[in-house]
Write a protein that holds these residues in place. Sequence first.
Motif, PDB file in Angstrom:
ATOM      1  N   GLY A 180       4.255   5.811  -1.567  1.00 43.96           N
ATOM      2  CA  GLY A 180       3.903   6.918  -0.696  1.00 43.96           C
ATOM      3  C   GLY A 180       2.472   7.405  -0.828  1.00 43.96           C
ATOM      4  N   GLU A 181       2.218   8.505  -0.115  1.00 40.94           N
ATOM      5  CA  GLU A 181       0.860   9.043  -0.055  1.00 40.94           C
ATOM      6  C   GLU A 181       0.364   9.519  -1.416  1.00 40.94           C
ATOM      7  OE1 GLU A 181      -1.814  12.389   2.326  1.00 40.94           O
ATOM      8  OE2 GLU A 181       0.332  12.195   2.774  1.00 40.94           O
ATOM      9  N   LEU A 239      -4.001   6.046   6.024  1.00 34.96           N
ATOM     10  CA  LEU A 239      -3.487   5.635   4.722  1.00 34.96           C
ATOM     11  C   LEU A 239      -3.488   4.123   4.547  1.00 34.96           C
ATOM     12  CD1 LEU A 239      -0.517   8.134   4.227  1.00 34.96           C
ATOM     13  CD2 LEU A 239      -2.763   8.169   3.104  1.00 34.96           C
ATOM     14  N   THR A 251       3.606  -3.281   6.077  1.00 32.89           N
ATOM     15  CA  THR A 251       3.836  -2.540   4.832  1.00 32.89           C
ATOM     16  C   THR A 251       5.286  -2.669   4.366  1.00 32.89           C
ATOM     17  OG1 THR A 251       4.186  -0.542   6.144  1.00 32.89           O
ATOM     18  CG2 THR A 251       1.980  -0.872   5.246  1.00 32.89           C
ATOM     19  N   VAL A 304       4.324   4.028   8.495  1.00 32.70           N
ATOM     20  CA  VAL A 304       3.128   4.811   8.202  1.00 32.70           C
ATOM     21  C   VAL A 304       3.414   6.257   8.613  1.00 32.70           C
ATOM     22  CG1 VAL A 304       0.673   5.114   8.692  1.00 32.70           C
ATOM     23  CG2 VAL A 304       1.663   2.800   8.622  1.00 32.70           C
ATOM     24  N   SER A 327      -7.641   1.500   2.810  1.00 33.03           N
ATOM     25  CA  SER A 327      -6.761   2.644   2.632  1.00 33.03           C
ATOM     26  C   SER A 327      -7.648   3.826   2.290  1.00 33.03           C
ATOM     27  CB  SER A 327      -5.748   2.382   1.510  1.00 33.03           C
ATOM     28  OG  SER A 327      -4.898   3.509   1.333  1.00 33.03           O
ATOM     29  N   THR A 351       0.813  -1.213   0.000  1.00 29.97           N
ATOM     30  CA  THR A 351       0.000   0.000   0.000  1.00 29.97           C
ATOM     31  C   THR A 351       0.850   1.268   0.000  1.00 29.97           C
ATOM     32  OG1 THR A 351      -1.776  -1.152   1.186  1.00 29.97           O
ATOM     33  CG2 THR A 351      -1.840   1.248   1.197  1.00 29.97           C
ATOM     34  N   LEU A 352       1.933   1.264   0.773  1.00 21.63           N
ATOM     35  CA  LEU A 352       2.758   2.464   0.917  1.00 21.63           C
ATOM     36  C   LEU A 352       3.968   2.487  -0.024  1.00 21.63           C
ATOM     37  CD1 LEU A 352       2.824   2.893   4.818  1.00 21.63           C
ATOM     38  CD2 LEU A 352       1.455   4.181   3.165  1.00 21.63           C
ATOM     39  N   ILE A 354      -1.302   6.791  -3.303  1.00 18.04           N
ATOM     40  CA  ILE A 354      -2.573   6.428  -2.666  1.00 18.04           C
ATOM     41  C   ILE A 354      -3.668   7.432  -3.030  1.00 18.04           C
ATOM     42  CG2 ILE A 354      -3.760   6.212  -0.443  1.00 18.04           C
ATOM     43  CD1 ILE A 354      -1.112   5.105   0.695  1.00 18.04           C
TER      44      ILE A 354
END
Length: 396
Positions: free
Chosen positions: A151-152, A214, A202, A207, A172, A147-148, A155
């Motif tokens: 990075g943000e 996130l 992750t 996080v 997420s 997911t990460l 997402i």
Amino acid sequence: MAKGRLIGVFVLLSMLLFSCGIKTSEEDVDNARTASSHVEKVKASREPKEQVEVKQGISITAIGDMLIHSSVYDDAWNDTGYDFTPMLEKVKPFISDATISIANQETMIGGTELGLSTYPAFNSPQEVGDALKWAGVNVVSLANNHTLDRGEEAIQRAIKHWETIDMMYTGSYKSERDREDLRVMETEEGVSVAFLSYTYGTNGIPVPEGKGYLVNLIDQERIASEIEVAKEKADVVVLSLHFGNEYERMPNQAQKDLVQFVADQGADVVLGHHPHVLQPVDWVIGEDGNRTLVIYSLGNFLSGQDEFYRQIGGVFKFHVTKTLSDGKTEIEVHSPEFLPTYVKYEQGRGYEVIPMFQLTNQELPNAHNHYEEIKAHMSQWVPELKFIENEKEDES
């Protein structure tokens, strides 16, 4: 004589007046009568009403890891853009043959503007989402160990696209407020389904501070709290859990313990991912006697991995019946089914997800025996597991 006649006339008039009075009184009584005032009619005692029972039903399908390696997205390029729909064409009828369908989107679809990338830091074309929508998927689980990866920004870009194509996402989120908005799918059949999603980690990527929204990490206290809320707001609670050991075909004790925990909290269904290979289906009994349906791992649905068991995934299907009777509501999850699938390709080209029962020996040597072995593996704890083997046509 005159006096006698007068007396006679008086008597006659009195009699007439008396008779008129009686008639008027009788008419008044008649006018006052109702249907129940006739003494000659006897009321029949009413039989108690029969209990009214209403049944409403839906079906749900789930597919495993959409793990988009560079070989997969390179193969989807057609000189004008990315098109993943041909890869899903043969399984689309089985995915869409349900009220709701959920997929594990393993890689973030941050899009080409962010720069596509693959292992160990995935970023995929947004057209992957379009293909899932086309195939009949309407919920995606986003909580996983990748997911990460980018990075943000990846997402937020991915979520914006999911919202653009009206796809429900869970696990997420773009903000804390978004995270607090429990994902509940309301169906036309009157059965509501809540979707929750969590991952074990992750890949060591921390996080961002203050941005836990996130990615949902596996935390028993949070899980118990969110299941409790979900049970109040929805008829059925479905959890996606990203857990287990990669490439192991049987669940480990930690997986079993976590599934027992969520069953004790009242979760109805658990959909497992992360091992990238299939792990069996089972029924787990919760502490209140409730039954939780679990598939420990759905395997890879579409990926560039090349070892045999990593090319096998499936479409998991189950049914939900909601019964309304005598002011009470009962929910039953029942009749699990499974369609084993195989990712076929040659030298990194021609990726295609095919139902295993359709495979020929030219496509997979010894195809029938492989198929029978997968069926035995998936049903070892649930002998009544039905395998989908009927041809379906795409009605779109």
